[in-house]
Scaffold this active site. Sequence first.
Site, PDB file in Angstrom:
ATOM      1  CE1 TYR A   1     -14.756   3.160  -2.714  1.00 18.44           C
ATOM      2  CE2 TYR A   1     -12.912   3.610  -4.184  1.00 18.44           C
ATOM      3  CZ  TYR A   1     -13.404   3.431  -2.906  1.00 18.44           C
ATOM      4  OH  TYR A   1     -12.568   3.532  -1.822  1.00 18.44           O
TER       5      TYR A   1
ATOM      6  CE  LYS B   1      -6.160   1.968  -0.775  1.00 15.84           C
ATOM      7  NZ  LYS B   1      -6.765   2.012   0.560  1.00 15.84           N
TER       8      LYS B   1
ATOM      9  CE  LYS C   1      -3.625   2.308   2.679  1.00 15.24           C
ATOM     10  NZ  LYS C   1      -4.462   2.230   3.904  1.00 15.24           N
TER      11      LYS C   1
END
Length: 325
Positions: A314, A248, A195
């Site tokens: 999303y 990510k 990340k």
Amino acid sequence: MKRFRKYRVNQIIRDKFAEIKLYKDNLICPFFVVDGKKVKTQIKNFYDVYHFSIDMLLKEIEVLYKNGVNKILLFGVIDKKYKNTMGTTAYSEKKENIVLRAIKKIKQNFPEILIFSDICLCGYTSHGHCGIVKKDIIDNDITIKYLAKMALLHAKYGVDFVAPSAMMDGQVGAIRKELDNNGFKKVKILAYSAKYASNFYGPFREAANSVPAFGDRKTYQMDFRNIKQAIEEIKEDIKEGADIVMVKPANLYLDVIYAAKQTFPDIKLAAYQVSGEYLMLKLLVKKGLADERQCFIESLTAIKRAGADLIISYYSMEIAKCLNY
């Protein structure tokens, strides 16, 4: 001369010779859950992403499941009055821990849904950092103890995967040990292994009310200039017991996804199309410069082409509506 255009004559031919296909089973849909009833509130500067109360979230999940997606990622969003420097609500069974109630209700209504839950303190601390702060420094070793407590609580309420995202050294090992010692060996771990300290998390931080009150997260999230370190982080998380590892952001880090898959071909690899990446595409569409669905299909296919087995986006609901497989 070899002729390649014969593979592109029409959509049927193009589909037949496509090397990579995006499937509904590749998708994980993230949700932000809040307290209250009949709440479905558009999040500021985060187009078509909402805060849901549990009752409204159940309706949304029903639609998602009917469209063929069976995996969700939950983020609890709490009122500021329930936050403190230790983030105690994150590992408390008090009613203000909305994500616990959400997990329980979802499992009661949709036992087929795989629930991934975020394990991090940033949304629960008054300072907005991902761990326990001592003299403006995030204390790694104390933090992982509380992350493990948080993960155990989520396991008790029925989550399938805990997803530690705090980027603390040893967090996966601490969580795995806590789960195993308390009879939750079947609960799995999706590790946010690589990340990065990215500039593309802005809309998410507004959605989760987790903007840091001071400094930044560069002392614990990864430097975006590094790939080898990402591979080492992933290797360590696998050693500590991660069932799935993740990179990510996704679209800006396709090279990292590719390197991770080439290095660890046998481990499930996830990638997160983060809020800023999502919003860039939405803005492109709003300016009338791209077709929305084609834009997202292309971007998500690129993530899969790089090597991701699972993609958090999303746009999962809308993509699922236009995929036939």
